[in-house]
Design an enzyme around this catalytic site. Structure first.
Site, PDB file in Angstrom:
ATOM      1  N   TYR A 288       9.052   8.978  16.091  1.00  0.00           N
ATOM      2  CA  TYR A 288       8.818   8.633  14.056  1.00  0.00           C
ATOM      3  C   TYR A 288      10.247   9.379  13.888  1.00  0.00           C
ATOM      4  O   TYR A 288      11.427   9.278  12.968  1.00  0.00           O
ATOM      5  CB  TYR A 288       8.083   9.479  13.677  1.00  0.00           C
ATOM      6  CG  TYR A 288       7.444   8.923  11.678  1.00  0.00           C
ATOM      7  CD1 TYR A 288       7.772   7.660  11.508  1.00  0.00           C
ATOM      8  CD2 TYR A 288       8.032   9.772  11.629  1.00  0.00           C
ATOM      9  CE1 TYR A 288       7.449   7.718  10.401  1.00  0.00           C
ATOM     10  CE2 TYR A 288       8.024   9.856   9.853  1.00  0.00           C
ATOM     11  CZ  TYR A 288       7.160   8.856   9.625  1.00  0.00           C
ATOM     12  OH  TYR A 288       7.175   8.817   7.951  1.00  0.00           O
TER      13      TYR A 288
ATOM     14  N   ASP B 220       7.406  -9.302   9.127  1.00  0.00           N
ATOM     15  CA  ASP B 220       7.091  -8.349   9.826  1.00  0.00           C
ATOM     16  C   ASP B 220       8.669  -8.326   9.970  1.00  0.00           C
ATOM     17  O   ASP B 220       9.205  -9.115  10.416  1.00  0.00           O
ATOM     18  CB  ASP B 220       6.102  -8.807  11.294  1.00  0.00           C
ATOM     19  CG  ASP B 220       6.204  -7.830  12.084  1.00  0.00           C
ATOM     20  OD1 ASP B 220       6.798  -7.327  11.981  1.00  0.00           O
ATOM     21  OD2 ASP B 220       5.929  -7.947  13.156  1.00  0.00           O
ATOM     22  N   VAL B 221       8.826  -6.981   9.704  1.00  0.00           N
ATOM     23  CA  VAL B 221      10.264  -6.307  10.227  1.00  0.00           C
ATOM     24  C   VAL B 221      10.611  -6.524  11.108  1.00  0.00           C
ATOM     25  O   VAL B 221      12.055  -6.583  11.333  1.00  0.00           O
ATOM     26  CB  VAL B 221      10.793  -5.211   9.177  1.00  0.00           C
ATOM     27  CG1 VAL B 221      10.591  -4.989   7.372  1.00  0.00           C
ATOM     28  CG2 VAL B 221       9.768  -4.123  10.461  1.00  0.00           C
TER      29      VAL B 221
ATOM     30  N   ARG C  84       1.923  -7.305   5.894  1.00  0.00           N
ATOM     31  CA  ARG C  84       2.122  -8.604   6.669  1.00  0.00           C
ATOM     32  C   ARG C  84       0.794  -8.544   6.674  1.00  0.00           C
ATOM     33  O   ARG C  84       0.345  -9.727   6.643  1.00  0.00           O
ATOM     34  CB  ARG C  84       1.912  -7.825   8.238  1.00  0.00           C
ATOM     35  CG  ARG C  84       3.478  -7.499   8.714  1.00  0.00           C
ATOM     36  CD  ARG C  84       3.193  -6.918  10.340  1.00  0.00           C
ATOM     37  NE  ARG C  84       2.552  -5.722  10.145  1.00  0.00           N
ATOM     38  CZ  ARG C  84       2.771  -4.781  10.975  1.00  0.00           C
ATOM     39  NH1 ARG C  84       2.861  -4.713  11.775  1.00  0.00           N
ATOM     40  NH2 ARG C  84       1.824  -3.113  10.881  1.00  0.00           N
TER      41      ARG C  84
ATOM     42  N   ARG D  50       1.194  -0.932   0.336  1.00  0.00           N
ATOM     43  CA  ARG D  50       0.027   0.237  -0.188  1.00  0.00           C
ATOM     44  C   ARG D  50       1.113   0.840   0.129  1.00  0.00           C
ATOM     45  O   ARG D  50       2.005   1.406   0.531  1.00  0.00           O
ATOM     46  CB  ARG D  50      -1.411   0.006   1.522  1.00  0.00           C
ATOM     47  CG  ARG D  50      -0.337  -0.225   2.244  1.00  0.00           C
ATOM     48  CD  ARG D  50      -0.997  -0.301   3.592  1.00  0.00           C
ATOM     49  NE  ARG D  50       0.034  -0.032   4.998  1.00  0.00           N
ATOM     50  CZ  ARG D  50      -0.111   1.046   5.363  1.00  0.00           C
ATOM     51  NH1 ARG D  50      -0.766   1.407   5.001  1.00  0.00           N
ATOM     52  NH2 ARG D  50       0.609   0.792   6.709  1.00  0.00           N
ATOM     53  N   GLY D  51      -0.010   2.371  -0.525  1.00  0.00           N
ATOM     54  CA  GLY D  51       0.318   3.807   0.057  1.00  0.00           C
ATOM     55  C   GLY D  51       1.921   4.269  -0.865  1.00  0.00           C
ATOM     56  O   GLY D  51       2.018   3.407  -2.303  1.00  0.00           O
ATOM     57  N   ILE D  52       2.711   4.330  -0.548  1.00  0.00           N
ATOM     58  CA  ILE D  52       4.028   4.573  -1.605  1.00  0.00           C
ATOM     59  C   ILE D  52       5.139   3.486  -2.136  1.00  0.00           C
ATOM     60  O   ILE D  52       5.700   3.289  -2.753  1.00  0.00           O
ATOM     61  CB  ILE D  52       4.853   5.638  -0.260  1.00  0.00           C
ATOM     62  CG1 ILE D  52       4.973   7.397  -0.197  1.00  0.00           C
ATOM     63  CG2 ILE D  52       6.793   5.380  -0.978  1.00  0.00           C
ATOM     64  CD1 ILE D  52       5.285   8.089   0.981  1.00  0.00           C
TER      65      ILE D  52
END
Length: 240
Positions: free
Chosen positions: A146, A54-55, A40, A18-20
């Protein structure tokens, strides 16, 4: 000088469903790479191999790489994109809020790149691309966890460059600014307008614009660029 054809190189994009991350995977497919994505849940875009991982789990990462290597071949380009946020002001931030974001965004990149580097060293070729954020060097209230995890990727890429640069392996950072994604779409209009005002380009970026920078860094045209921070932010942070 004739450059080596990059077509057919194997790419792994973490969080590519998804996303970027999805836009990056799509662009690599368009350019003829063999593309795998970790997720995931959900699936990567058409033309990609999706592997569950899962990283934060080294064993899961190893299993995912083994599967990609079996189906596509050794990973030559790795894009560490998977990340999470748990935003809150410092005094309200729990240790878990901090630790889990760092474990995913920074620790996840470490686990993925460490596993990828084995094949890259053997092949004497590799492209490591870490997806950071303008927030990493610009700062943002409510995002101590973050921003810390994302700024750390710069030191990671530069240290990796000094370790592996002589083996034809590059490590670079792409730092997106405000990009049109599901996350930014959830912001109310007044907040979105306030953010746009701070961006010299006067607009949000698109995930496709981030993907264009990533695929360029993976190409032979950027073979002499390593340890760089490439901002895709409309001039908001200017790379710092």
């Amino acid at each position: 000088m004739v450059s080596i054809d990059s077509t057919g190189r194997v790419v792994l994009v973490t969080g590519g469903n998804r996303g970027i991350g999805r836009a990056i995977a799509e662009r690599f497919v368009q350019e003829g790479y063999r593309v795998a994505v970790t997720a995931r849940s959900g699936e990567g875009p058409e033309g990609t191999l999706t592997v569950r991982a899962d990283v934060t789990d080294s064993a899961a990462i190893d299993a995912a790489f083994t599967e990609v290597e079996r189906q596509l071949g050794p990973v030559e380009v790795v894009v560490a994109n998977a990340g999470i946020t748990k935003d809150t002001l410092l005094l309200r931030m729990s240790e878990d809020d901090f630790d889990s974001v760092v474990a995913t965004n920074l620790g996840g990149s470490f686990r993925v790149v460490k596993r990828a580097s084995k094949g890259m060293l053997k092949a004497r070729f590799g492209r490591v691309i870490l997806i950071s954020s303008v927030v990493g060097l610009y700062g943002s209230a409510g995002q101590v966890n973050y921003a810390s995890s994302k700024s750390a990727l710069v030191g990671f890429a530069r240290s990796l460059t000094r370790e592996l640069g002589a083996r034809n392996i590059t490590a670079n950072v792409v730092a997106p600014g405000f990009i049109e994604t599901d996350m930014t779409a959830e912001l109310d209009e007044s907040t979105q307008a306030e953010y746009r005002k701070a961006i010299p380009a006067g607009r949000y970026g698109s995930a496709a614009e981030v993907a264009a920078a990533v695929t360029w860094l993976a190409s032979d045209d950027s073979a002499y660029i390593s340890g760089a921070v490439i901002p895709v932010d409309g001039g908001l942070g200017m790379g710092h």
